[in-house]
Scaffold this motif. Structure first.
Motif, short mmCIF file in Angstrom:
data_model
loop_
_atom_site.label_atom_id
_atom_site.label_comp_id
_atom_site.label_asym_id
_atom_site.label_seq_id
_atom_site.Cartn_x
_atom_site.Cartn_y
_atom_site.Cartn_z
N ALA A 24 0.80 -1.22 0.00
CA ALA A 24 0.00 0.00 0.00
C ALA A 24 0.84 1.27 0.00
O ALA A 24 0.29 2.36 -0.19
N SER A 25 2.14 1.15 0.21
CA SER A 25 2.97 2.36 0.28
C SER A 25 4.43 2.00 0.04
O SER A 25 4.79 0.82 -0.04
N GLY A 26 5.26 3.03 -0.07
CA GLY A 26 6.70 2.86 -0.10
C GLY A 26 7.20 1.93 -1.19
O GLY A 26 6.72 1.94 -2.33
N LEU A 27 8.19 1.12 -0.84
CA LEU A 27 8.83 0.24 -1.81
C LEU A 27 7.85 -0.76 -2.40
O LEU A 27 7.88 -1.03 -3.61
N GLY A 28 6.97 -1.32 -1.58
CA GLY A 28 6.02 -2.30 -2.07
C GLY A 28 5.15 -1.73 -3.18
O GLY A 28 4.96 -2.35 -4.23
N LYS A 29 4.63 -0.53 -2.97
CA LYS A 29 3.77 0.09 -3.98
C LYS A 29 4.56 0.42 -5.24
O LYS A 29 4.07 0.24 -6.36
N ALA A 30 5.79 0.91 -5.07
CA ALA A 30 6.62 1.24 -6.23
C ALA A 30 6.93 0.01 -7.07
O ALA A 30 6.91 0.06 -8.31
N VAL A 31 7.23 -1.10 -6.41
CA VAL A 31 7.50 -2.35 -7.12
C VAL A 31 6.25 -2.81 -7.86
O VAL A 31 6.31 -3.19 -9.04
N ALA A 32 5.12 -2.78 -7.18
CA ALA A 32 3.87 -3.21 -7.82
C ALA A 32 3.56 -2.37 -9.05
O ALA A 32 3.14 -2.90 -10.09
N ALA A 33 3.77 -1.07 -8.93
CA ALA A 33 3.49 -0.18 -10.06
C ALA A 33 4.36 -0.53 -11.27
O ALA A 33 3.88 -0.54 -12.42
N ARG A 34 5.61 -0.85 -11.02
CA ARG A 34 6.51 -1.21 -12.12
C ARG A 34 6.10 -2.54 -12.74
O ARG A 34 6.13 -2.70 -13.97
N ASP A 90 3.55 -16.19 -9.66
CA ASP A 90 4.92 -16.36 -10.15
C ASP A 90 5.94 -15.64 -9.30
O ASP A 90 7.12 -16.01 -9.27
N VAL A 91 5.51 -14.55 -8.66
CA VAL A 91 6.43 -13.65 -7.96
C VAL A 91 5.89 -13.32 -6.58
O VAL A 91 4.70 -13.05 -6.41
N LEU A 92 6.77 -13.36 -5.59
CA LEU A 92 6.45 -12.89 -4.24
C LEU A 92 7.50 -11.87 -3.83
O LEU A 92 8.70 -12.17 -3.84
N VAL A 93 7.04 -10.67 -3.49
CA VAL A 93 7.92 -9.64 -2.95
C VAL A 93 7.44 -9.34 -1.54
O VAL A 93 6.33 -8.85 -1.34
N CYS A 94 8.26 -9.66 -0.55
CA CYS A 94 7.91 -9.44 0.85
C CYS A 94 8.53 -8.13 1.32
O CYS A 94 9.71 -8.07 1.67
N SER A 95 7.69 -7.08 1.35
CA SER A 95 8.16 -5.75 1.69
C SER A 95 7.57 -5.22 2.99
O SER A 95 7.95 -4.16 3.46
N ALA A 96 6.62 -5.96 3.58
CA ALA A 96 6.00 -5.51 4.82
C ALA A 96 7.02 -5.49 5.95
O ALA A 96 7.80 -6.43 6.11
N GLY A 97 7.03 -4.41 6.73
CA GLY A 97 7.97 -4.34 7.84
C GLY A 97 7.76 -3.11 8.69
O GLY A 97 7.13 -2.14 8.26
N ILE A 98 8.27 -3.16 9.92
CA ILE A 98 8.22 -2.03 10.84
C ILE A 98 9.59 -1.87 11.49
O ILE A 98 10.41 -2.80 11.47
N THR A 99 9.82 -0.70 12.07
CA THR A 99 11.14 -0.44 12.68
C THR A 99 11.21 -0.84 14.15
O THR A 99 12.26 -1.26 14.62
N GLY A 100 10.12 -0.70 14.88
CA GLY A 100 10.16 -0.92 16.31
C GLY A 100 10.73 0.28 17.05
O GLY A 100 10.99 1.34 16.47
N ALA A 101 10.93 0.10 18.33
CA ALA A 101 11.44 1.19 19.18
C ALA A 101 12.87 1.56 18.79
O ALA A 101 13.60 0.76 18.19
N THR A 102 13.27 2.79 19.11
CA THR A 102 14.63 3.26 18.85
C THR A 102 15.27 3.60 20.19
O THR A 102 15.35 4.76 20.61
N VAL A 103 15.73 2.56 20.88
CA VAL A 103 16.30 2.69 22.23
C VAL A 103 17.38 1.63 22.42
O VAL A 103 17.42 0.65 21.68
N PRO A 104 18.24 1.78 23.42
CA PRO A 104 19.24 0.74 23.70
C PRO A 104 18.59 -0.58 24.11
O PRO A 104 17.43 -0.61 24.56
#
Length: 254
Positions: A24-34, A90-104
């Protein structure tokens, strides 16, 4: 995209059908559009149903599946539904992901750690596990699992993300070797930080740190990584499997 010229290879994906997670966004959407622009059919998977509807209209996707990839049962159902919409996968692109917390590490919230692993690693495994049998049945497949330079080098204050992406790399190496010689190729992409909605999950200090590690002195553009993915997911990528491809501006060279 900052004016990035996009070269479309007409017909490269003619007759090919793809599932793109995080579509729905970011790299995944750009790949799908191409892929669609190059003659393929795509079903988008994403957690955000509203964004999926907008992306479907923008990309011209054949269908969408709103789901949480960390739900193995939902992934199995989505794989079946997508195969019915497309006729095959024929093709699977796994682009779903999150960053999580930004702490030690010693301050890292347990719930954030588990959620990152559930989406970035377990969810990717569920998607591969559900779709690989469909590819094997047809004797053809291309899998691109999106990892990160963080999985190679580790980013401070991003232990969950770094560990999950290292897991993606190791998983893909194992999978690619399992499938070698069976018509299904699996590789991972390890981009450095690029302009994407996922950056909104990070403090600016973390983004600045990651930019400082890139010898080219800038963040990537989503179309640069999309171009690499679309090669990796095409018939042209025929003799490289169980490997990683970099789009890192010189940050990682191994």
């Amino acid at each position: 995209m900052a004016g990035r010229q996009v070269s479309v290879f007409a017909g490269r994906y003619a007759g090919r059908c793809a599932v793109v997670t995080g579509g729905a966004s970011g790299l995944g959407k750009a790949v799908a559009a191409r892929i669609v622009a190059e003659g393929g059919k795509v079903v988008l998977w994403d957690l955000n149903a509203d964004a999926l509807a907008a992306a479907q209209a923008e990309v011209g996707a054949a269908g969408v599946q709103a789901l949480d990839v960390s739900d193995a049962t939902a992934v199995e159902a989505a794989a079946k539904a997508s195969a019915e919409i497309l006729g095959k996968i024929d093709v699977l692109v796994c682009s779903a992901g999150i960053t999580g917390a930004t702490v030690p590490v010693h301050e890292f919230p347990l719930d954030s750690w588990l959620r990152v692993m559930d989406i970035n690693l377990n969810g990717l495994f569920y998607c591969n596990r559900a779709i690989v049998p469909l590819m094997l049945a047809n004797g053809y497949g291309r899998i691109v699992n999106i990892a990160s330079v963080a999985g190679k080098e580790g980013n401070p204050n991003a232990s969950a993300y770094s560990a999950s992406k290292a897991g993606v790399i190791g998983f893909t190496k194992s999978l690619g070797k399992e499938l070698a010689g069976k018509g299904v190729i699996a590789n991972a992409l390890t981009p450095a930080t690029f302009e994407s909605p996922i950056l909104a999950q990070l403090p600016q200090s973390q983004v600045d740190y990651m930019r400082s590690k890139i010898p080219m002195g800038r963040l990537g553009e989503v179309e640069e990584s999309a171009a690499m993915v679309c090669f990796m997911a095409s018939e042209e990528c025929s003799f490289t499997t169980a490997s990683t491809f970099d789009t890192s501006g010189g940050r990682t060279t191994f």
